[in-house]
Structures are given as structure tokens and as C-alpha cells.
Design an enzyme around this catalytic site. Structure first.
Site, PDB file in Angstrom:
ATOM      1  N   HIS A  88      55.103  84.164  -2.318  1.00 37.72           N
ATOM      2  CA  HIS A  88      54.939  85.310  -3.204  1.00 37.72           C
ATOM      3  C   HIS A  88      55.539  86.536  -2.512  1.00 37.72           C
ATOM      4  O   HIS A  88      54.843  87.258  -1.811  1.00 37.72           O
ATOM      5  CB  HIS A  88      53.458  85.542  -3.510  1.00 37.72           C
ATOM      6  CG  HIS A  88      53.206  86.629  -4.500  1.00 37.72           C
ATOM      7  ND1 HIS A  88      51.995  86.798  -5.128  1.00 37.72           N
ATOM      8  CD2 HIS A  88      54.000  87.622  -4.988  1.00 37.72           C
ATOM      9  CE1 HIS A  88      52.057  87.845  -5.938  1.00 37.72           C
ATOM     10  NE2 HIS A  88      53.265  88.358  -5.859  1.00 37.72           N
TER      11      HIS A  88
ATOM     12  N   GLU B 244      56.463  82.973  -6.722  1.00 37.57           N
ATOM     13  CA  GLU B 244      55.373  83.641  -7.438  1.00 37.57           C
ATOM     14  C   GLU B 244      55.600  85.139  -7.418  1.00 37.57           C
ATOM     15  O   GLU B 244      55.991  85.703  -6.394  1.00 37.57           O
ATOM     16  CB  GLU B 244      54.047  83.296  -6.758  1.00 37.57           C
ATOM     17  CG  GLU B 244      52.826  83.965  -7.329  1.00 37.57           C
ATOM     18  CD  GLU B 244      51.556  83.595  -6.580  1.00 37.57           C
ATOM     19  OE1 GLU B 244      50.540  84.301  -6.766  1.00 37.57           O
ATOM     20  OE2 GLU B 244      51.577  82.612  -5.811  1.00 37.57           O
TER      21      GLU B 244
ATOM     22  N   HIS C 281      43.953  79.093  -5.650  1.00 38.75           N
ATOM     23  CA  HIS C 281      43.201  80.202  -5.076  1.00 38.75           C
ATOM     24  C   HIS C 281      41.867  79.700  -4.512  1.00 38.75           C
ATOM     25  O   HIS C 281      41.023  79.191  -5.249  1.00 38.75           O
ATOM     26  CB  HIS C 281      42.932  81.338  -6.071  1.00 38.75           C
ATOM     27  CG  HIS C 281      43.034  82.699  -5.431  1.00 38.75           C
ATOM     28  ND1 HIS C 281      44.231  83.379  -5.313  1.00 38.75           N
ATOM     29  CD2 HIS C 281      42.113  83.471  -4.843  1.00 38.75           C
ATOM     30  CE1 HIS C 281      44.025  84.536  -4.694  1.00 38.75           C
ATOM     31  NE2 HIS C 281      42.737  84.610  -4.390  1.00 38.75           N
TER      32      HIS C 281
END
Length: 249
Positions: free
Chosen positions: A46, A78, A200
Site C-alpha cells: 500500500h 492497495e 486486517h
């Protein structure tokens, strides 16, 4: 022969540690290679606008690594669909892009898209990604109504935000309630023809109950929990530990 892995290792934390010094170690590409050699499906990153962990240069180096040495593995990029991020998607051509509704200052992705708001930028980003032959996934809260919106917008997958479930590591009753929300969302996504990812705060402890109820989840992006585990067991060993938790070994 072992099953095809669901595990995509997020190496943001490795990049954050590297960036504490003006030195090339720990190596993002080196540890990504270790993870894939050990059986991970691929790598997730990310890159944020301030490059506080993953840098744009890391994205291209990881893309080259996979193309040259791991052609059967995948890179997932991401980020928020800003013009700069979309230019990176266009240039790097990852296998998959996960669009998240993050503000630049957020420390981590902590909520899914609110589809009741203006999502014109998101719609444009989805169309552009498809033009680049990149699979599109949208970050969704554990809400059974969300997948239908994602499908309507043209996404091919969703990634369910499992943070609320992962946060219940010390409260079994609450964990079961949060797990039911995740599973209901996964089933809703499956019903409208979307692939289902999850990510997550997933750990070797909380993955088995999730997959027992939603065995069709195709990918799990794990960074913080994986890195914490690898500090104790080592990168390659942690790939095996997470794949065992996923019932793959």
C-alpha cells in the site's frame, strides 16, 4: 502436493523498518522473495503519498521480481484512487488493485467504502483498471449490503475489513458476533458473483474459525500479524504457520 495458497503477504511493515535508516535493509524484495519461495500466493503493498513505508520504487522492483522469478505469483496494489495512484497502477500493471477509501494521513485502512456517497472517482478508477487488465477489488465493511453495491460498480472482488473481528482476540463472545458479520458479507458477495478476499488483523488463531464458516474465501492479505509472527518464527516459517492455519499444509 500442497493446495494453492490464499496468503498474500503485506510487506508495508518491512518497508517502514527499512525507512528508519538510509540503508537498503531489511530488503523489501528480499523478504518478499522469501515469502513467495515458502509458498505465499503473492505480495500486497500500500504505497501512500508520503512514502512513509512502501515507495513507488518498491512497487516497480516487486513487479520486476515477480515477472522475472515468480511468474505464477501475484502483486496486489492497495490505495486510494487518486490521479497519482492511478498513474502507478497504469505503469506497474499489478495483478490486482484494491481500492480503499483512505485519507492520506491514515495510519492504516480502517473502514470500507460508503457507497451512499459520491463514488464517481471510484467508478472511473475501476474502468481504467479494467482497461489495463487489472483485477479490481473494493474494500468493504463487514456489511451484507455492501457487496451488491460493489458488484454494481463493476468490481470483480471485495476485500472484507476484518479489523473488528481481529480486535476481539480477548473477547470470545464478541468475536463470534463479529465473525457472523464477516461471514454474512462473504456469503452476500458470493451470491452476487464476486470473489471474496479478507484482510486486517488476521492471525494463525483467528483464521481457522473464519474459514470453517467461509471456506470459499480466496485470498487473505496479512501484514501486521504476519510480521509480528515472523519476528518470532522467521519469514519462511511464518508462511508455513499461516498456510497451516488456512488448512493448506
Amino acid at each position: 502436493m500442497s493446495a494453492v495458497s490464499r496468503l498474500s503477504v503485506n510487506v508495508n511493515a518491512i518497508a517502514m523498518l527499512r525507512n528508519r535508516r538510509d540503508l537498503p535493509w531489511p530488503s523489501v524484495t528480499g523478504l518478499a522473495a522469501l515469502a513467495m519461495e515458502a509458498g505465499a500466493k503473492g505480495i500486497t503493498v500500500h504505497p501512500r503519498p508520503d512514502e512513509r513505508h512502501i515507495r513507488k520504487s518498491d512497487v516497480f522492483e516487486l513487479s520486476e521480481l515477480i515477472e522475472d522469478r515468480f511468474p505464477n505469483k501475484e502483486l496486489c496494489l492497495e490505495g486510494y484512487p487518486s490521479p497519482d495512484f492511478m498513474k502507478l497502477v497504469e505503469d506497474a500493471r499489478p495483478d490486482q488493485v484494491l481500492f480503499v477509501p483512505d485519507e492520506p494521513e491514515q495510519t492504516t485502512s480502517d473502514h470500507g467504502w460508503d457507497f451512499s456517497k459520491d463514488t464517481s472517482r471510484l467508478a472511473d478508477a475501476i474502468a481504467m483498471s479494467k482497461d489495463c487488465a487489472v483485477t479490481v477489488s473494493l474494500f468493504c465493511d463487514p456489511d451484507p449490503s455492501a457487496p451488491a453495491h460493489a458488484a454494481k460498480m463493476g468490481a470483480e472482488r471485495i476485500e472484507i475489513y476484518t479489523g473488528p473481528y481481529g480486535a476481539c482476540y480477548d473477547d470470545q463472545d464478541r468475536a463470534l458476533k463479529e465473525l457472523d458479520k464477516v461471514v454474512a458479507t462473504a456469503e452476500s458477495a458470493q451470491a452476487v458473483g464476486l470473489g471474496v478476499n479478507a484482510g486486517h488483523d488476521l492471525t494463525v488463531e483467528n483464521i481457522p474459525p473464519l474459514l470453517a464458516k467461509a471456506p470459499f474465501i480466496r485470498e487473505m492479505s496479512i501484514g501486521h500479524g504476519f510480521t509480528a509472527d515472523a519476528l518470532i518464527h522467521g519469514f519462511a516459517a511464518s508462511v508455513n504457520r499461516f498456510r497451516c492455519a488456512m488448512g493448506e499444509l
